[in-house]
Write a protein that holds these residues in place. Structure first.
Motif, PDB file in Angstrom:
ATOM      1  N   TRP B 508      10.181 -24.039  31.174  1.00 39.55           N
ATOM      2  CA  TRP B 508      10.329 -23.047  32.244  1.00 39.55           C
ATOM      3  C   TRP B 508      11.777 -22.567  32.305  1.00 39.55           C
ATOM      4  CZ3 TRP B 508       9.956 -24.163  38.194  1.00 39.55           C
ATOM      5  CH2 TRP B 508       9.713 -22.961  38.880  1.00 39.55           C
ATOM      6  N   ILE B 509      12.692 -23.529  32.239  1.00 38.88           N
ATOM      7  CA  ILE B 509      14.109 -23.153  32.257  1.00 38.88           C
ATOM      8  C   ILE B 509      14.428 -22.264  31.046  1.00 38.88           C
ATOM      9  CG2 ILE B 509      16.469 -24.034  32.122  1.00 38.88           C
ATOM     10  CD1 ILE B 509      15.447 -26.568  33.560  1.00 38.88           C
ATOM     11  N   GLY B 510      13.903 -22.662  29.878  1.00 40.80           N
ATOM     12  CA  GLY B 510      14.125 -21.861  28.675  1.00 40.80           C
ATOM     13  C   GLY B 510      13.615 -20.436  28.873  1.00 40.80           C
ATOM     14  N   PHE B 511      12.453 -20.335  29.466  1.00 38.22           N
ATOM     15  CA  PHE B 511      11.837 -19.037  29.732  1.00 38.22           C
ATOM     16  C   PHE B 511      12.743 -18.182  30.620  1.00 38.22           C
ATOM     17  CE2 PHE B 511       8.335 -16.208  30.546  1.00 38.22           C
ATOM     18  CZ  PHE B 511       7.466 -16.449  29.505  1.00 38.22           C
ATOM     19  N   VAL B 512      13.266 -18.819  31.676  1.00 42.28           N
ATOM     20  CA  VAL B 512      14.101 -18.071  32.631  1.00 42.28           C
ATOM     21  C   VAL B 512      15.408 -17.631  31.965  1.00 42.28           C
ATOM     22  CG1 VAL B 512      15.373 -18.226  34.788  1.00 42.28           C
ATOM     23  CG2 VAL B 512      13.082 -19.182  34.634  1.00 42.28           C
ATOM     24  N   VAL B 513      16.005 -18.537  31.183  1.00 38.95           N
ATOM     25  CA  VAL B 513      17.258 -18.163  30.515  1.00 38.95           C
ATOM     26  C   VAL B 513      17.021 -16.990  29.570  1.00 38.95           C
ATOM     27  CG1 VAL B 513      19.027 -18.943  28.912  1.00 38.95           C
ATOM     28  CG2 VAL B 513      18.232 -20.468  30.714  1.00 38.95           C
ATOM     29  N   ALA B 514      15.933 -17.076  28.800  1.00 35.21           N
ATOM     30  CA  ALA B 514      15.605 -15.976  27.890  1.00 35.21           C
ATOM     31  C   ALA B 514      15.393 -14.686  28.675  1.00 35.21           C
ATOM     32  CB  ALA B 514      14.357 -16.320  27.079  1.00 35.21           C
ATOM     33  N   GLY B 515      14.718 -14.804  29.823  1.00 32.52           N
ATOM     34  CA  GLY B 515      14.484 -13.630  30.657  1.00 32.52           C
ATOM     35  C   GLY B 515      15.794 -13.033  31.167  1.00 32.52           C
ATOM     36  N   LEU B 516      16.708 -13.906  31.617  1.00 36.60           N
ATOM     37  CA  LEU B 516      18.005 -13.447  32.112  1.00 36.60           C
ATOM     38  C   LEU B 516      18.725 -12.593  31.070  1.00 36.60           C
ATOM     39  CD1 LEU B 516      19.521 -16.633  33.824  1.00 36.60           C
ATOM     40  CD2 LEU B 516      19.069 -14.437  34.907  1.00 36.60           C
ATOM     41  N   PHE B 517      18.758 -13.110  29.837  1.00 36.17           N
ATOM     42  CA  PHE B 517      19.525 -12.386  28.823  1.00 36.17           C
ATOM     43  C   PHE B 517      18.808 -11.129  28.352  1.00 36.17           C
ATOM     44  CE2 PHE B 517      21.844 -16.381  28.724  1.00 36.17           C
ATOM     45  CZ  PHE B 517      23.130 -15.881  28.791  1.00 36.17           C
ATOM     46  N   ALA B 518      17.479 -11.185  28.308  1.00 38.72           N
ATOM     47  CA  ALA B 518      16.740  -9.959  28.003  1.00 38.72           C
ATOM     48  C   ALA B 518      17.020  -8.924  29.081  1.00 38.72           C
ATOM     49  CB  ALA B 518      15.243 -10.251  27.901  1.00 38.72           C
ATOM     50  N   GLY B 519      17.118  -9.404  30.342  1.00 35.73           N
ATOM     51  CA  GLY B 519      17.419  -8.502  31.451  1.00 35.73           C
ATOM     52  C   GLY B 519      18.818  -7.912  31.336  1.00 35.73           C
ATOM     53  N   LEU B 520      19.759  -8.746  30.913  1.00 36.17           N
ATOM     54  CA  LEU B 520      21.121  -8.240  30.706  1.00 36.17           C
ATOM     55  C   LEU B 520      21.097  -7.137  29.646  1.00 36.17           C
ATOM     56  CD1 LEU B 520      24.139  -8.428  31.250  1.00 36.17           C
ATOM     57  CD2 LEU B 520      24.285 -10.235  29.535  1.00 36.17           C
ATOM     58  N   ALA B 521      20.337  -7.399  28.556  1.00 35.39           N
ATOM     59  CA  ALA B 521      20.205  -6.381  27.509  1.00 35.39           C
ATOM     60  C   ALA B 521      19.602  -5.103  28.095  1.00 35.39           C
ATOM     61  CB  ALA B 521      19.338  -6.910  26.364  1.00 35.39           C
ATOM     62  N   GLY B 522      18.594  -5.272  28.948  1.00 31.96           N
ATOM     63  CA  GLY B 522      17.972  -4.112  29.581  1.00 31.96           C
ATOM     64  C   GLY B 522      18.967  -3.349  30.449  1.00 31.96           C
ATOM     65  N   GLY B 523      19.788  -4.085  31.191  1.00 32.80           N
ATOM     66  CA  GLY B 523      20.807  -3.454  32.028  1.00 32.80           C
ATOM     67  C   GLY B 523      21.795  -2.652  31.198  1.00 32.80           C
ATOM     68  N   LEU B 524      22.265  -3.274  30.116  1.00 32.14           N
ATOM     69  CA  LEU B 524      23.196  -2.574  29.224  1.00 32.14           C
ATOM     70  C   LEU B 524      22.541  -1.311  28.657  1.00 32.14           C
ATOM     71  CD1 LEU B 524      24.686  -5.634  27.316  1.00 32.14           C
ATOM     72  CD2 LEU B 524      25.974  -3.977  28.681  1.00 32.14           C
ATOM     73  N   TYR B 525      21.251  -1.438  28.383  1.00 35.68           N
ATOM     74  CA  TYR B 525      20.527  -0.326  27.782  1.00 35.68           C
ATOM     75  C   TYR B 525      20.448   0.851  28.747  1.00 35.68           C
ATOM     76  CZ  TYR B 525      16.731   2.099  25.350  1.00 35.68           C
ATOM     77  OH  TYR B 525      15.975   3.024  24.689  1.00 35.68           O
ATOM     78  N   VAL B 526      20.072   0.570  29.991  1.00 40.49           N
ATOM     79  CA  VAL B 526      19.842   1.671  30.924  1.00 40.49           C
ATOM     80  C   VAL B 526      21.145   2.432  31.189  1.00 40.49           C
ATOM     81  CG1 VAL B 526      20.094   0.339  33.065  1.00 40.49           C
ATOM     82  CG2 VAL B 526      18.662   2.347  33.049  1.00 40.49           C
ATOM     83  N   TYR B 527      22.267   1.698  31.268  1.00 34.33           N
ATOM     84  CA  TYR B 527      23.536   2.403  31.491  1.00 34.33           C
ATOM     85  C   TYR B 527      23.976   3.170  30.252  1.00 34.33           C
ATOM     86  CZ  TYR B 527      24.427   0.617  36.140  1.00 34.33           C
ATOM     87  OH  TYR B 527      24.351   0.369  37.474  1.00 34.33           O
ATOM     88  N   SER B 528      23.573   2.730  29.091  1.00 34.54           N
ATOM     89  CA  SER B 528      23.985   3.454  27.894  1.00 34.54           C
ATOM     90  C   SER B 528      23.145   4.717  27.707  1.00 34.54           C
ATOM     91  CB  SER B 528      23.912   2.561  26.655  1.00 34.54           C
ATOM     92  OG  SER B 528      22.629   2.580  26.106  1.00 34.54           O
ATOM     93  N   LYS B 529      21.885   4.692  28.186  1.00 37.66           N
ATOM     94  CA  LYS B 529      21.029   5.873  28.026  1.00 37.66           C
ATOM     95  C   LYS B 529      21.070   6.783  29.246  1.00 37.66           C
ATOM     96  CE  LYS B 529      19.635   4.389  24.130  1.00 37.66           C
ATOM     97  NZ  LYS B 529      20.442   4.836  23.006  1.00 37.66           N
ATOM     98  N   GLY B 530      21.380   6.203  30.401  1.00 40.44           N
ATOM     99  CA  GLY B 530      21.379   7.000  31.623  1.00 40.44           C
ATOM    100  C   GLY B 530      20.022   7.129  32.275  1.00 40.44           C
ATOM    101  N   SER B 531      18.991   6.544  31.664  1.00 46.10           N
ATOM    102  CA  SER B 531      17.643   6.689  32.218  1.00 46.10           C
ATOM    103  C   SER B 531      16.761   5.537  31.734  1.00 46.10           C
ATOM    104  CB  SER B 531      17.021   8.003  31.749  1.00 46.10           C
ATOM    105  OG  SER B 531      17.041   8.034  30.336  1.00 46.10           O
ATOM    106  N   VAL B 532      15.621   5.388  32.394  1.00 48.68           N
ATOM    107  CA  VAL B 532      14.674   4.364  31.954  1.00 48.68           C
ATOM    108  C   VAL B 532      13.253   4.887  32.151  1.00 48.68           C
ATOM    109  CG1 VAL B 532      14.712   3.203  34.201  1.00 48.68           C
ATOM    110  CG2 VAL B 532      13.958   1.956  32.184  1.00 48.68           C
ATOM    111  N   PHE B 533      12.380   4.567  31.222  1.00 51.73           N
ATOM    112  CA  PHE B 533      10.977   5.000  31.271  1.00 51.73           C
ATOM    113  C   PHE B 533      10.075   3.785  31.080  1.00 51.73           C
ATOM    114  CE2 PHE B 533      13.570   8.434  29.665  1.00 51.73           C
ATOM    115  CZ  PHE B 533      13.233   9.461  30.543  1.00 51.73           C
ATOM    116  N   PRO B 534       8.799   3.924  31.479  1.00 52.92           N
ATOM    117  CA  PRO B 534       7.888   2.772  31.355  1.00 52.92           C
ATOM    118  C   PRO B 534       7.788   2.248  29.922  1.00 52.92           C
ATOM    119  CG  PRO B 534       6.871   4.481  32.693  1.00 52.92           C
ATOM    120  CD  PRO B 534       8.130   5.062  32.149  1.00 52.92           C
ATOM    121  N   ASP B 535       8.105   3.072  28.944  1.00 54.47           N
ATOM    122  CA  ASP B 535       8.042   2.629  27.551  1.00 54.47           C
ATOM    123  C   ASP B 535       8.841   1.356  27.288  1.00 54.47           C
ATOM    124  OD1 ASP B 535       6.463   4.685  26.951  1.00 54.47           O
ATOM    125  OD2 ASP B 535       7.946   5.844  25.803  1.00 54.47           O
ATOM    126  N   GLU B 536       9.917   1.178  28.091  1.00 58.40           N
ATOM    127  CA  GLU B 536      10.750  -0.009  27.849  1.00 58.40           C
ATOM    128  C   GLU B 536       9.997  -1.298  28.157  1.00 58.40           C
ATOM    129  OE1 GLU B 536      13.085   0.698  26.164  1.00 58.40           O
ATOM    130  OE2 GLU B 536      13.168   2.816  26.695  1.00 58.40           O
TER     131      GLU B 536
END
Ligand SMILES: Nc1ncnc2c1ncn2[C@@H]1O[C@H](COP(=O)(O)OP(=O)(O)O)[C@@H](O)[C@H]1O
Ligand SMILES: [Mg+2]
Lengths: 233, 622
Positions: B508-536
C-alpha cells in the motif's frame, strides 16, 4: 521399444540429469528407482518432451523423438501418467477419459471406457462425478485409465503407489500386471523396492540425476547394500 | 410503470451485444490466459464488415443476416491470423508483454479501419422486417431490441452446448485447467488455442455486427467496448461464460437505469460495481478462486547493487550534459526534453510498483491525471499559484492512490491489474462526464507557470530538479529496508508475512509513493502544456506507461528511463505522420517479439557489459 542414450536436463542453470542411458524392451516392465529428488520425474518429463534435453538421443520404436513436441510423442503411442495425477477436476470421469481418447493403433491394445471400467470397477460407479470429488486412489486409477484411452504401446507411470491406501496399492499391482499381459511396455518410477518388485522385470536406479545401477529385480534383491545406498526404506 | 419496463427491456437488449463480446473475451482468457485488448477491435471490425457486406449482398432478410454471419466469420478468421502470427509467440511471456502486444494490435487495427472506411461514422440499415416497434404497456419497444433480448440467451445456450456436448468443448475445458497435461494426452495445443481464438473472435465480431442497426460503426467502438467487456468478464468471473451473461445483464440494466438516476456518472457506475465485486468476491460472481497467474516479474532479477565508480562517472557526465542542454539546444528541443523528463518520472514511478512491487498496474494514468487535474482545478477554482499547484498535484494523486491502493493490494495478478484499470476508468469517467466541474472533453485551459519560470529553459530546469530529486528518492527507497521487504514480498509473500512484515501495508505504501510521483509528473506536465484533458487519464495513457517500462525492460531502474526516452522521442517522430498508430503499433509488436527483455536488456545481450548500462543503475536490481 524405448531407448534412452546419454540425455541430460536442466531447470534454469541447475543440472538435474546427466548422461542417463537405459532401455525398455517391448512388453517389459522396468522400474526406475531412486529417492525423492533423484530425478525420476524429470526423466519421464524429458521422455515426453516436457523438459528439454540438450544432449543424447531418445528413440521410441526406433524413431528419434527428442525434438518432437509433447503431443506428437503421445500420438506415437507413448502414454504418460504424471505423479500428481493431474486430473481435470471440473470434468466428469467420462469427460476425463474423453480427453485422453485417440484412434486405435496397430499392434497396441485398444481401450474403451467399458473395458477400462472392468479394470477399474470403482470408476464405473462414479463415471458422472467430477474428477475433483474423487479420492486419491480413484484419481490415480482415473489418471491411468485416461492415458490408456490413447491406446498406447508403452506407458510411463510416475510413482503410481504414492499416497494411496494399501488395498488400492495391491489393486494397482494387479493392474500393471494386466497391462503387461496386454503387451504394453511399462516404465514405472518408485522410491522403494517393495512395490516395484511385485511387478517389474528390471530395475534402473538413479541418484542425483545419474544412473547408478541397472539389472534384473532378482539380482537387485540379492544386493541389499545397493538398496540401502540408493533407495528409501 | 410502462416506462420502467421499456427501460428494463432496453437494458436487456444492450446486454446481449455486450455478452457476445465479453463471452468471447472470457473464453479466450480462460484457455490462453491472454488479456486481449484487441478484442474490442474485433468488435469494431464486426460492425464495419457487416456494414460493408450489407451493401454487397442482396437486400432483404437473407442479405442482412447473411452479411452479419459473413462479417462474424471474417472477424473469426482475422482473429486466427493474429493468433497464429503473433499471440502464439507470446503465450509464455509475462502478462505485461502480452497486454502491450495486444494493445499494439489495437493501434494497427484502428488505423487500418480508418484507412479502409474513413473517419466518418458508418450508419447501417435497420434489420429487414424488424424496422417497427411494438407497444408494451403503452411504450414503444423496437422490434429489433426484442430480437436481441432473445439472441443473448440463445447464444449462451449455443456456447453451453458447444462446451459441454462436443469433444472440442471437453478439450477446451480441460485445457482451461491444465494445458500441459492436455498436450501430454496427445492433443495439439496450438490447434486448440487457434480454434478457441476463432470462436472468441467470431463472438466479438458477431457482437459488433448485430449492434450495427442500433449504433453506427465508428472508430471509438473498440476501446469503449473493451472497457465494458473487461468489467463484465471480471464481475462474472474470468473464464466463466454464464458469469459473463449474468454480469452483462447487470451492467446493461445498470446503464439503462443509471442514466435516469445519475446521468452525470453513468460511465463510473459500471466500474464502481466492478470495484465493489472485486473487493467482496475477488474472483467474480461465478468465477473460481483458483485462477492464479504468474506475476509480472519474468526472468529473475539480479541482486541490488549500489553504483560502481564507472556508473557514477557516467551519471555525472549525463547530468552535466542535461544542465548544459539549454545552452546548446533550441526551444523546441528543450520542450521535448522537458516532456522526456516528465515521462521518465512517470515511468519510474510505475516501475516502482511493477518491478520491485510485483504489482501489474493497468491504470497508472489515474495518478498522472489526478496530479494534472489536481493542479489545474486548484488554479481554476482556488486561484493558487504555481508553488501551490505543484504541491497539490502529488497530494491529489497520493490521496487517490491511498484510496484505490487500499482496495488494489488486496488482490493479485490479473485481478489486481483489472482493479487498477477500473480505478483509472473511474477517474477518467469523472473527468470526462462531470462537465460542470472538470470541463469534460474541453478540459481545463490556462494553467501557466509563474512569471519567473515562464521561459522554456527555466521551466526545464525546474523539471530537471524535481525529476532528479524524484529519481534519487525512488532509488534510495528501493535500496532501503522498505524496498527489500517489498521485493521479498513479491518473491515469496508467505515467508515475508511469516517474519512479521505486513506485506499489504508495504504494498500500500509502495502504491501511494508511486502515485505521489506520478502525480508530481502530472503536475509538471500540466504547467508545461498550460492545459489538461481527460486523455491524460485514459487507458491509452496507462498503456503508454506500460510500453515505456516494457521498452526499457522491467529488470532495472535504468529500464523505464531508457524506455521513456525512446518512447517520447519515437512518439514525437511518428505522430507527425498520418497513420502513426499503425507505425507505432508495429514497432510495439516488433519489440515484443524481437526484444522481449526490453531495449536495455536487448542492448545488454549485444553490447559489452560496461557499455550496456548494467553497472549504471545497479545491474539487475534497482
Ligand atoms: N520445476 C522445477 N524447477 C526446478 N527444479 C526442479 C523442478 N522440478 C524438480 N526440480 C529439482 O530437480 C531434482 C529432481 O527432481 P525430480 O525429477 O522431481 O525427482 P524425483 O521425481 O526423483 O523425486 C530435484 O532436486 C528437484 O528439486
Ligand atoms: Mg517425482
Amino acid at each position: 521399444m524405448l531407448e534412452i542414450q546419454g540425455i541430460n536436463a536442466f531447470y534454469g542453470q541447475a543440472q538435474v540429469l546427466q548422461d542417463i542411458s537405459f532401455q525398455v524392451g517391448a512388453g517389459e516392465v522396468v522400474a526406475l528407482l531412486g529417492r525423492n529428488g533423484a530425478g525420476k520425474s524429470t526423466t519421464m518429463k524429458t521422455l515426453m518432451g516436457m523438459v528439454n534435453s540438450t544432449a543424447g538421443d531418445i528413440r521410441f520404436q526406433g524413431t528419434p523423438i527428442k525434438a518432437l513436441p509433447t503431443h506428437r510423442i503421445c500420438q506415437m503411442g507413448l502414454g504418460y501418467v504424471p505423479e500428481d495425477r493431474r486430473i481435470f477436476s471440473d470434468l466428469t470421469v467420462l469427460e476425463n477419459l474423453e480427453v485422453g481418447k485417440q484412434k486405435p493403433r496397430d499392434g497396441a491394445p485398444v481401450w474403451e471406457a467399458e473395458k477400462l471400467f472392468e479394470l477399474f470397477p470403482n470408476l464405473k460407479e462414479r463415471k458422472n462425478n467430477a474428477g475433483g470429488q474423487m479420492s486419491g486412489g480413484e484419481q490415480q486409477m482415473l489418471s491411468i485409465a485416461r492415458t490408456l484411452m490413447g491406446n498406447p504401446r508403452a506407458i510411463l507411470l510416475d510413482e503410481p503407489s504414492e499416497g494411496i491406501a494399501p488395498v488400492i496399492v495391491e489393486q494397482m499391482a494387479k493392474t500393471i500386471q494386466a497391462l503387461k499381459k496386454e503387451g504394453l511396455a511399462v516404465l514405472l518410477s518408485e522410491q522403494n523396492l517393495h512395490f516395484a518388485k511385485l511387478v517389474s522385470d528390471r530395475a534402473v536406479i538413479i541418484e542425483k540425476g545419474e544412473v547408478r545401477y541397472q539389472g534384473t529385480i532378482r539380482e537387485l534383491e540379492e544386493k541389499p547394500e545397493i538398496r540401502d545406498a540408493y533407495l528409501a526404506v | 410503470m410502462g416506462f420502467y419496463l421499456a427501460q428494463f427491456l432496453t437494458g436487456l437488449a444492450s446486454a446481449s451485444s455486450l455478452f457476445l463480446v465479453a463471452s468471447g473475451l472470457s473464453i479466450i482468457f480462460g484457455v490462453t490466459r491472454i488479456v486481449n485488448f484487441a478484442h474490442g477491435s474485433f468488435f469494431m471490425l464486426g460492425a464495419y464488415l457487416a456494414y460493408t457486406f450489407v451493401q454487397i449482398l442482396p437486400q432483404g432478410i437473407f442479405g442482412f443476416w447473411g452479411a452479419i454471419l459473413v462479417a462474424s466469420l471474417a472477424v473469426g478468421l482475422i482473429g486466427v491470423l493474429i493468433e497464429m502470427t503473433l499471440f502464439r509467440r507470446i503465450y509464455r511471456a509475462p502478462e505485461l508483454f502480452q497486454l502491450v502486444a495486444t494493445f499494439g494490435v489495437v493501434l494497427v487495427i484502428q488505423d487500418l479501419t480508418l484507412w479502409l472506411w474513413g473517419p466518418e461514422d458508418q450508419f447501417g440499415p435497420r434489420a429487414p422486417g424488424l424496422e417497427g416497434a411494438v407497444r408494451i404497456m403503452g411504450e414503444p419497444i423496437p422490434e429489433y431490441d426484442i430480437l436481441l433480448i432473445f439472441f443473448g440467451p440463445a447464444v449462451l445456450l449455443g456456447i453451453w452446448l458447444l462446451f459441454n456436448k462436443t469433444r472440442w468443448g471437453t478439450l477446451v475445458r480441460a485445457a482451461t485447467q491444465d494445458r500441459e497435461m492436455v498436450g501430454a494426452l496427445g492433443v495439439n495445443q496450438s490447434w486448440l488455442f487457434t480454434s478457441v481464438f476463432f470462436v472468441g473472435s467470431f463472438l466479438a465480431g458477431l457482437g459488433g455486427a448485430i449492434q450495427l442497426p442500433r449504433e453506427a460503426a465508428n472508430l471509438l467502438m473498440d476501446l469503449n467496448v473493451i472497457g465494458e467487456a473487461f468489467v463484465v468478464v471480471v464481475i462474472g468471473g474470468m473464464g466463466s461464460v454464464p458469469g459473463a451473461f449474468l454480469a452483462s445483464v447487470l451492467i446493461g440494466e445498470l446503464n439503462a437505469f443509471g442514466i435516469l438516476i445519475f446521468p452525470e456518472i453513468t460511465l463510473v457506475l459500471a466500474f464502481l460495481v466492478m470495484a465493489v465485486v472485486l473487493v467482496v468476491r475477488p474472483w467474480g460472481l461465478l468465477g473460481r478462486p483458483d485462477v492464479v497467474l504468474r506475476g509480472s516479474a519474468g526472468p529473475a532479477e539480479g541482486p541490488l547493487q549500489p553504483f560502481t565508480s564507472t556508473a557514477r562517472l557516467v551519471l555525472f557526465g549525463g547530468l552535466v550534459l542535461l544542465l548544459a542542454a539549454p545552452l546548446i539546444l533550441g526551444d523546441f528541443e528543450i520542450v521535448l526534453l522537458t516532456d522526456v523528463l516528465i515521462f521518465i518520472l512517470f515511468a519510474v514511478s510505475l516501475h516502482l510498483i511493477m518491478g520491485p512491487g510485483g504489482m501489474v498496474s493497468f491504470g497508472h494514468a489515474a495518478y498522472f491525471g489526478l496530479g494534472a487535474y489536481g493542479a489545474a482545478l486548484a488554479v481554476k477554482y482556488l486561484g493558487v499559484n504555481m508553488l501551490g499547484g505543484m504541491v497539490l498535484a502529488p497530494v491529489a494523486a497520493g490521496l487517490g492512490a491511498l484510496v484505490f491502493g487500499w482496495f488494489c493490494v488486496r488482490l493479485s495478478g490479473v485481478y489486481l491489474a483489472m482493479l487498477t484499470l477500473a480505478a483509472a476508468q473511474i477517474t477518467w469517467s469523472v473527468a470526462f462526464q462531470w462537465q460542470d466541474v472538470t470541463g469534460g472533453d474541453d478540459g481545463i485551459l490556462g494553467v501557466w507557470p509563474a512569471e519567473w519560470v515562464s521561459g522554456k529553459a527555466a521551466y526545464y530546469y525546474v523539471t530537471l530538479t524535481l525529476v532528479g530529486c524524484g529519481l534519487f528518492f525512488i532509488r534510495r527507497l528501493i535500496f532501503s529496508p522498505f524496498g527489500f521487504s517489498l521485493r521479498a514480498g513479491r518473491d515469496s509473500p508467505l515467508r515475508v508475512e511469516a517474519i512479521g512484515i505486513n506485506l499489504k501495508t508495504q504494498q500500500w505504501i509502495g502504491f501511494v509513493v508511486a502515485g505521489l510521483f506520478a502525480g508530481l509528473a502530472g503536475g509538471l506536465y500540466v504547467y508545461s502544456k498550460g492545459s489538461v484533458f481527460p486523455d491524460e487519464l485514459a487507458i491509452s495513457r496507462s498503456v503508454d506507461g506500460l510500453v515505456m517500462v516494457l521498452l526499457g525492460g522491467i529488470q532495472s531502474l535504468i529500464g523505464p528511463i531508457v524506455g521513456a526516452v525512446s518512447f517520447i522521442v519515437l512518439e514525437d517522430l511518428v505522430t507527425r505522420l498520418d497513420y502513426w498508430r499503425i507505425i507505432f503499433g508495429s514497432i510495439i509488436l516488433f519489440i515484443v517479439i524481437v526484444a522481449p527483455e526490453g531495449l536495455a536488456g536487448f542492448a545488454r545481450r549485444f553490447l559489452p557489459q560496461k557499455l550496456a548500462g548494467r553497472d549504471l543503475m545497479g545491474g539487475g536490481g534497482a
